[in-house]
Structures are given as C-alpha cells and as structure tokens.
Scaffold this active site. Structure first.
Site, short mmCIF file in Angstrom:
data_model
loop_
_atom_site.label_atom_id
_atom_site.label_comp_id
_atom_site.label_asym_id
_atom_site.label_seq_id
_atom_site.Cartn_x
_atom_site.Cartn_y
_atom_site.Cartn_z
N HIS A 112 0.83 -1.17 0.11
CA HIS A 112 -0.14 -0.13 -0.04
C HIS A 112 0.86 1.34 0.07
O HIS A 112 0.22 2.34 -0.13
CB HIS A 112 -0.84 -0.10 1.21
N ASP A 151 -2.67 -10.49 -2.87
CA ASP A 151 -3.25 -10.33 -1.51
C ASP A 151 -4.47 -9.64 -1.83
O ASP A 151 -5.04 -9.28 -2.86
CB ASP A 151 -2.29 -8.67 -1.11
N HIS A 153 -6.23 -7.30 -0.64
CA HIS A 153 -6.41 -5.96 -0.68
C HIS A 153 -6.00 -5.46 -2.04
O HIS A 153 -4.60 -5.72 -2.25
CB HIS A 153 -5.82 -5.08 0.31
N ASP A 240 -4.36 -13.18 2.68
CA ASP A 240 -5.59 -12.64 3.25
C ASP A 240 -6.85 -13.17 2.53
O ASP A 240 -7.84 -12.81 3.09
CB ASP A 240 -5.41 -11.24 3.75
#
Lengths: 436, 552
Positions: A112, A151, A153, A240
């Site tokens: 991020h 991931d 996200h 995740d």
C-alpha cells in the site's frame, strides 16, 4: 530425505520485537505459528531449501524508489529497512543464481506504500516489492518484470509506483474494492497514458473460492503473462484471501494458494498481508514454500478445511467469467484514459491520498512527460497534514537523454523557487539520489 | 582421579587424571570386532599401577551405537507415527515396520483428530506377527501435546521390551528429526544395554566401583544408567571428545578455529569467545537428520593419510585414503610422505616416503619438490576454504528480531588450535594460510581421552506455556502442569531452572547452579479478534558444555 526440484531460498524475518501496536493485526506474534509449522515440518532439512538472513536495505535503496517526506528516517523504522532488505536478499540470491527461487517471508508488508510516502497506510510504509524491483533493475539491468499481487486488498501502492511504467506489468487480484479497503482496483484502472494495459486489476466478488481464483489465474493472468513475456515474475504473496482471515471475505484455501503458486511459477515471492495467523498462515506459507520448491504439497490442508462449506456459488463463477472477459478486453484494447489532462508535454493528474494508519491526508499534483522514447520524467508536488509543500522529481529507469535534461532542469527550477520544504530527486540516469 | 576413555574409529585412548595432572595414559588400536575387549584392556592398563578405589569417575566415549547403525547391526523397530496436515510422512520412512496412522494435532497442541484406532491395531498385529519387540512412537507436534504418543504407548503395552516416545527425546519442533531420533534410539537400545551390562561386569571384575558416565555429541556427559533409555545420545561423540580435550588443555577465551587433523579426515570446530558452538537443531547421521544435540563440527576428507594424486599436471589430495602413508608401509604417497620429504616432519620410514615421492613425481613428469609443495598447498588451501565457508555460514545464521539483526556480532577467530597425529607437520603452513597464531597443545595425542575425562554433564529442557489454555509442558521431563492466567516469563524461567535441577538430582547428574543458563526466552501476547487471550511463553534452559579443571 526429500529433495526439492527447485533450489529455493527462504528469507524468514518475523520481527518478533516489532508491532504497529500491541493488539494490531501487524504484531509480534504474526509469524510465530508459521515458524512453528515450518520447523515442525523440517522444511530446512529438505535438500535444496536454504534459509537466508535478510539484508538491511540502505537509505539509497529506499530513495531510489520513493519520495519520502520529509526523509527516509522519519517515515521508516529498522523493521521496514529489514523487511525491504529481506526482499532485496531474495532478489540477490535469485539473480546471482545461488537459488532458482526465493520467498521473502518478512514483515511489515509494503504494497500500500505509494511513490510518495508521508507515513503508514494499510500497515505499509515503504514498498518492499518496488524497492526490490528497482534494486534489480539498477544492479542487474533487467528490463521487463511482472508483479502479480495476490493479496486480498488491492495493491494501490504498487499500482501507483508503476502506473506510468510500460516495462513493469502490475496485475492485482483482490476482493472487489466496493467491499474492502482501499476501495480501488477496478477494471478500468489500466495505467497511465504511456503505460496503458500495464496495470491490470482483477476484482473478485466476496466468497470467491479456490475455483474462482484458479479460474482467474488460468484465464486472465497466465495468458497476459504469456503475452507480456517478462524476464522475471514476482508474487506479492498476501495470504488474506484465506477463508479464516479476520478482515476480509474470501474463501481461498492453503491448497488453492499452493496450486496458484505452482501455476504462476514466480521467481520471487514476497509476503504481504494475511492476518489469520493461527488458522491460515502456517498452512498457506507451508503450501507456498513446498510449491515453490517443487515438493509435493497435496497433504497440506487446514485442520478445519471443509470443501462443501467453501464450495463456490454458481452465480459467483458466472460473475468471475464476466470479469475475465472484461479484463482481457481491457488488456488487449485499452481505452484512452479519460481522466488524463495534458498541460504542454505533461500528463497531469491530481490525487488525494489518505494514510489510514497514521491519519495523514496528502494532496498531490503528479506530472509525467508524455515521452515517446522512455517512461518519461515524472514529478510530484505534494503536501499533507504531516508535511508542508514538498516536491519529488524522478528521471526514470531507462530515461532518454532529453527526459534526463528535463529532469535536471525541473530540479534546478524547484530549488530556485524556494517553494518547497523538501525536494527529492531520483536520477536513475546518473544513479543519483538526492534530498534537499 | 578421573578416568577418561575414548573408543575411536582408529584408536582407543585412555587417561587417568589426578589433580590436573595426567597420571597414566594408554593408546592402542581399536578392535572393531569386539569393542569391549578394547575397553577392558584400556581400563586394565591405565589403572594397573593406581589405587582403583580412588577413581572418582569414569567418562566413556564409545562408537558402539554409531557403529551398530553404520554397520546395520540394529534391531527391527516398529515405527508408528502420525503426521496430520503437511509433508507426506511416507517421506520419512525408516525400516521395514513403518506405519502412518491418520490423526492430527495442530501447532498449538490442540487435538484435531483422534488417531485412527483400527490403523493402530492393524500395525501392532503385523508387528507382533513378525516378533518386533522395540517401538518408536511419534506424532507431529507431540512436544506441544504428548497425549497421542502416550496413547500409542498404552496400546503397544507388553508387546514391547522398549518404546521410544518422540517427545521424551527432545523438546524441539521438527517432526522428521523426531522420527529419526526415536528410530535410532530403539534400534540400538538392546545392543547398547547389553554393552552397559558388560561394562558394569568388567568394572566389577577390575574392582572399580564408581560413577560411570558416557559422552554425548554435545561435549557433555550423562550417567550410564540414564543413557540406557537414551542410547541415541551416545552417537558421534568422538569429535566432541577432542573438542572438550582442547578446552582442557588450553585456556581458550577468544573466537578460535579448532582443527583436529587425523589420518583420514580433519575435524573443524569454531569457538565463540572461548565456548564451542552447538548445531542449530541436531546432528545428521547416516543421512538421517536427528534432534541429538551436538557441537558444531565439520569433518572434511583431508588427513595425514590422504592420497596424493596427479592428473594432467594437477595435484590433488584426498578425499580417498588407500591405507597408511608409505612411511608406514602403505601403497601410495600421502600427505605424511610429502611432509617427510621436505623435512617438515620425520615420521616412520622417511626413506620410503622419499622413494615414493620421487617415483610419483617422475611418473607425473614433474619435479619432486614441486609435487610436494603443490600437495601441501592443496591440502592447506582446502582446509582454509572449508573453515572460511563454515565461518561465513555461522556469521550468516538467520535471526528473528530487529535487536539481534542490528546487534549481531560476527565471529572473527584470532587463533588456530591444532591437534591430531600430523598436527606438527601442518603448523607453519596453516599459520601462513590463515595468518593467525597457531597453537598446538602439549598432550594433543590423547586430547580426546582427556576431553572425555574432564567433560561435565549437559542437559537441556524446553518449557512451553500457553496461559489461554492454562497449560505448561516440558516434554522431555514428562512434565505437564496447570498455570494461572497471569503466569509470566520470569516464572517460567525460574520453573525451567528448578525442574532441571530437580531432574539432575534424581538422575545423579552432578552439576552446579552456575552452569545452568537460560538460552532462549520469549513471551508473546496472543490476540484473538481484538482481545488478548493470554501469553505464549517459551523458555530454553541448559546445563552448558564445559570441563572440570584442566591439565596444568
């Protein structure tokens, strides 16, 4: 004794003495049970699998990649430098031929973190993969690299770093941004005007199972990789998507992760998120390590795995097929970027960025040269609730001479203007990284 | 008086030490067919002119278990294991009676799936039919929850003369190694116990009534009586004897390199601040990794009797050994002959060495002194490279905290300690190659027996506490207890220490409190959702390797 098909390096750095705060998902305990599982399995007794100690990334490694405001030290801790250093070590042992593949099982994560850094967002300060890729390009001259981000996200940080770079293909598979942080990563996000189709987003609906992920790999990711022909494939290996993850809504399993890894066949994997530290990480990491090493992983299963309960709904399968068609179409025939605004020779965009962990708000004006010969000189005017007006200039990797001259001019002008508290100058042409 | 006895691959050495002085020593070739004969002779010879009742302790290092495994003279073992999710346990198959039973325990020690009793029953019936009398019972994560191994032991019952339970051998995590360790332990159990009986018989005949210990690969000792249950601990104690010997002979305080140059091999060990380093997990033996603790030593194929070969002008030494040097009547020229030739040493029949080297040089079409120089350079260069590689590996050992990452001190040896038969011949060459001071202790010829004689006991326990489950376990001491929710890492350290002390007292292990140290200690807060559920506490505690006194 078991022998690995691929020589494999594992850089395991759990940072047992570092946490964002004591009950934060990104805490000391996160990789403890993964370590227990790997040790109990006797992973390092497998012939061909070796454990390596991470490097510690240098300030130059970070400055080659990011504009850090006000400076590298303020926005990082030692743990970030070791985590990025772990990724660099993974790259070195692969590039030097010491191993065939490497997995940096390091924390904290990085995907991020954007080009400009004012603090921590989405548990990330600096972008481990981007720092690694820039290290590889500078030291080994590798030209075409693909980063596949698995991931849950959207890797908005990595997307931002490589938005304008036609030589780095960034593919993110994630839970649809309408249902999860950071909210971005939609199909029409395809990269800047000179790098259209080199950013690919595959948003999957909540409750996607192994079936849906592997469908996306087989029908979207692998065909695009085959077309792009990267010299190196990197997996941003977030864990995740697992059905037990506490902060996401997907139904992916350890077997699924292992199969995905075998299909993707990355040269290097770098751990990203994944916060089901007892129920998922020990098995997912074991599955990935075995798959990368080319060792049988068919018996790696979560103790509570239940195929029936995780079976994918037919509607979801149908939806994912439509997503696949839309993504492939966007890759092959990327539409013009409607949001691109041109000022002179520059493409300009305005961005508002929120740093959720640190509560910082940043406003940016990003300008990139619409160059026909190279990715184009880039500059970012940035201010935030943490820092007054600051400036970053990048003469990119592979820059042409005129973009280099333009970059030097912009740097000179920025200094003369006395408008900026901090100016970061990344000069990849002359390998100069300056902060004034 | 302390008696040390090292039954090595080539020689059996014995020494008797009184007040830091060697009172008697004995050396004779080992009779591999009958180790007991070698031992009895050494015991009788070394004690013949002393008052045998004044012997306070006998420490014995023996290759019995090692040889039994290498020569495949072990007993058939019923290996019954359960893995659960993970690597296919079939990969760890050992012996002809190997059974994998469905069932699983997770990394927290939570029983996920009971062992399949039908499978256990079938395995035991088959073993009974083939008259299998010793068993190794191992489940994954049994060091966190030994319940399933104990269940298996109950099922085996009278069918076994002896069982090895994985969790009783080591508290460390490593399922495949636990399987290997338990297998070897049962495989040599009967033979080893017969040997212990015979030793006791011999001592009785000699009129020696004293404490008897055996040496382990970690340079420590354990009482003979205790070793009857843990015979696997006695494998590969030879290099440890030599390393403990050099500690007895020299006052080592710095980072150092230890080289024991033998006939066939050179053993390398590294000391950090004067203390020997220990293998991270355990020793590998007969290509099976185990959890047997061991000093970090590497054996390389260069020794005094290594053959010198010339191929198209290129001189190499080792790793082959084809009999002794020509100086001792061997068939081919070796390093000893080369060192004899240029006068570095004067060993055995020097004329034979000279003749052999001259002939070999002529055959290879090179000058004899060139051949000699090249072979010594090759050997010394090889040893130097191997030492440096080992150092690099040690200094690159992974760590898991930021603190260790930033504070890590590299090991930079300042001295080379040299021993073994051909040590003198190599001293000046190694000095030149390493550019470090080279020290050869006086009594290096029987250093191994001295090391055995003076070695102190070692022992290690690992404590694992989970305050959310309210449980504490020390696997190898068979301790399971309840703990309160506010149990702390400090309490765990105290408890690990006191259990270790108690155990030593019970087992007749003589050690002092100052030798007990906590080597690892951690406490993690466990969080479920957003709530803290307790702490995960881990403590490793050991009696460190060391020697009692020394040789003045």
């Amino acid at each position: 004794m078991i022998k690995a098909k691929n020589r494999m390096g594992l850089i395991f750095f759990p940072a047992y003495d570092w946490a964002i705060d004591p009950s934060h998902p990104e805490r000391e305990e996160r990789l403890l049970y993964t370590q227990d599982q790997l040790w109990e399995e006797g992973i390092f007794d497998i012939e061909g699998i070796h454990e390596f100690k991470p490097d510690i990334a240098t300030e130059e490694d970070v400055m080659r990649t990011h504009f850090c405001f006000p400076d590298v030290r303020t926005v990082t801790t030692e743990s970030h430098m070791i985590s990025a250093g772990g990724a660099i070590k993974a790259a070195r042992i692969v590039m030097d031929g010491e191993v065939d593949k490497a997995f940096a099982l390091v924390r904290p994560p990085g995907h991020h973190a954007m080009k400009s850094v004012h603090g921590n967002r989405g548990f990330c300060n600096i972008n481990n993969e981007a720092i690694m890729v820039e290290y590889i390009r500078e030291k080994y001259g590798t030209k075409k690299i693909a980063i596949v981000d698995t991931d849950c996200h959207h890797g908005d940080g990595t997307q931002d770093v490589y938005w304008h770079d036609p030589n780095i293909l960034y593919i993110s598979i994630h839970q649809d941004g309408r249902t999860l942080y950071p909210g971005s990563g939609h199909v029409p996000e395809l990269g800047g005007p000179c790098a259209r189709g080199k950013t690919i987003n595959i948003p999957l609906p909540p409750a996607t199972s192994d079936e849906g992920f592997l469908y996306a790999i087989d029908n979207i990711v692998l065909p695009i990789l085959a077309d792009f022909k990267p010299e190196l494939i990197i997996n941003s290996a977030g864990q995740d998507n697992h059905y037990t993850d506490p902060i996401t809504n997907m139904n992916f399993s350890a077997q699924g992760y292992a199969i995905l890894n075998e299909k993707l066949n990355p040269d290097i994997a770098v751990l990203e998120g994944g916060y089901s530290i007892q129920g998922a990480l020990p098995y997912v990491n074991l599955g990935i390590v075995l798959a990368m090493a080319g060792v049988d992983y068919s018996m790696v299963r979560e103790p509570d795995y239940n195929y029936e309960a995780l079976r994918q709904d037919r509607n979801i399968s149908g939806y994912i097929e439509k997503v696949a068609d839309a993504v492939l179409d966007a890759y092959r025939n990327p539409p013009k970027d409607k949001n691109a605004v041109k000022y002179g020779d520059y493409n300009v965009r305005k961005k508002q960025i929120y740093y959720d962990t640190d509560g910082i708000r940043e406003s940016q004006i990003e300008s990139v040269m619409a160059c026909k010969k190279c990715p184009g000189v880039l500059h970012i005017e940035s201010s935030s609730s943490a820092n007054p007006l600051s400036f970053g200039i990048e003469i990119p990797f592979g820059a042409c001479r005129s973009c280099r001259d333009e970059g030097l001019r912009v740097f000179r002008d920025a200094k003369d203007s006395r408008k900026y508290r901090t100016i970061h100058f990344i000069n990849r042409f002359d390998k100069e990284y300056i902060r004034v | 008086m302390y008696l040390g006895l090292d039954v090595g691959g080539t020689h059996t050495d014995a020494v008797l030490i009184d007040n830091n002085k060697i009172v008697a020593s004995f050396k004779a070739p080992t009779d591999h067919k009958n180790l007991l004969t070698s031992i009895n002779r050494a015991l009788a010879e070394v004690t013949k002119s002393v008052d045998r009742s004044a012997i306070k302790r006998i420490n014995l290092s023996t290759t019995l278990s090692t040889n039994a495994i290498v020569e495949n003279k072990t007993e058939k073992v019923g290996v019954i294991i359960s893995g659960g999710p993970g690597i296919d346990p079939e990969s760890f198959r050992l012996g002809d009676f190997f059974y994998v039973i469905p069932g699983s325990i997770d990394h927290r020690g939570t029983l996920i799936k009971d062992l399949e009793s039908a499978g256990v029953k079938a395995a035991l019936e088959e073993c009974a039919g083939k008259n299998v009398r010793v068993y190794s019972l191992v489940t994954k994560f049994s060091t966190r929850n030994p319940g399933e191994e104990e269940y298996l032991a109950e099922k085996v019952g009278d069918q076994a003369d002896f069982v090895s339970l994985g969790h009783r051998l080591s508290g460390q995590l490593n399922f495949p190694r636990r399987v290997g360790t338990a297998y070897f332990n049962s495989a040599v159990w009967r033979l080893y116990n017969q040997f212990c009986d015979a030793i006791n018989e011999s001592l009785k005949e000699l009129g020696i009534d004293t404490q008897v210990n055996v040496l382990k690969a970690d340079g420590g000792t354990m009482p003979l009586s205790l070793s009857r249950e843990l015979p696997v601990e006695t494998i590969l104690s030879g290099p440890a004897a030599s390393i403990m010997g050099i500690i007895s002979l020299c006052d080592i305080t710095d980072d150092s390199i230890i080289l024991d140059i033998g006939g066939t091999t050179t053993d390398i060990a590294i000391f950090a601040s004067g203390a020997p380093l220990v293998e991270r997990q355990g020793i590998s033996f007969a290509s099976v990794p185990t959890l047997v603790r061991s000093l970090l030593a590497r054996s390389i194929g260069i020794g005094g009797d290594s053959r010198i070969s010339v191929q198209s002008g290129k001189v190499t030494v080792g790793p082959m050994r084809e009999g002794p040097s020509m100086a001792e009547g061997g068939p081919v020229i070796t390093l000893v002959d080369a060192l004899n030739y240029n006068g570095t040493i004067s060993y055995g029949n020097t004329a034979a060495s000279k003749k052999g080297v001259d002939e070999a040089a002529k055959k290879a079409g090179m000058k004899a002194d060139v051949l000699v120089k090249a072979s010594i350079e090759f050997a010394v260069g090889f040893i130097t490279d191997q030492v440096n590689a080992m150092l690099a590996e040690i200094n690159d050992k992974p760590v898991y905290t930021i603190h260790e990452m930033l504070e890590n001190r590299a090991i930079v040896p300042e001295k080379v300690y040299l021993m073994g038969g051909p040590a003198q011949g190599f001293a000046r060459y190694l000095h030149a190659s390493f550019n470090k001071e080279v020290i050869i202790p006086r009594e290096y010829a029987v250093a191994n027996a001295i090391g055995a004689a003076l070695a102190k006991p070692t022992f290690q326990v690992e404590l694992f506490a989970d305050t959310s489950k309210g449980q504490l376990i020390i696997p190898n001491l068979n301790i399971r207890e309840k703990v309160a929710g506010d149990y702390t890492v400090e309490q765990a350290e105290d408890e690990a220490r006191s259990y270790l002390v108690d155990y030593c007292k019970r087992m007749g292990i003589q050690s002092s409190v100052k030798d007990i140290e906590i080597i690892e200690s951690s406490s993690f807060k466990m969080v479920q959702g957003y709530f803290s559920t307790g702490r995960d506490i881990r403590v490793k505690c050991q009696i460190k390797p060391g020697v009692e006194g020394g040789i003045a």
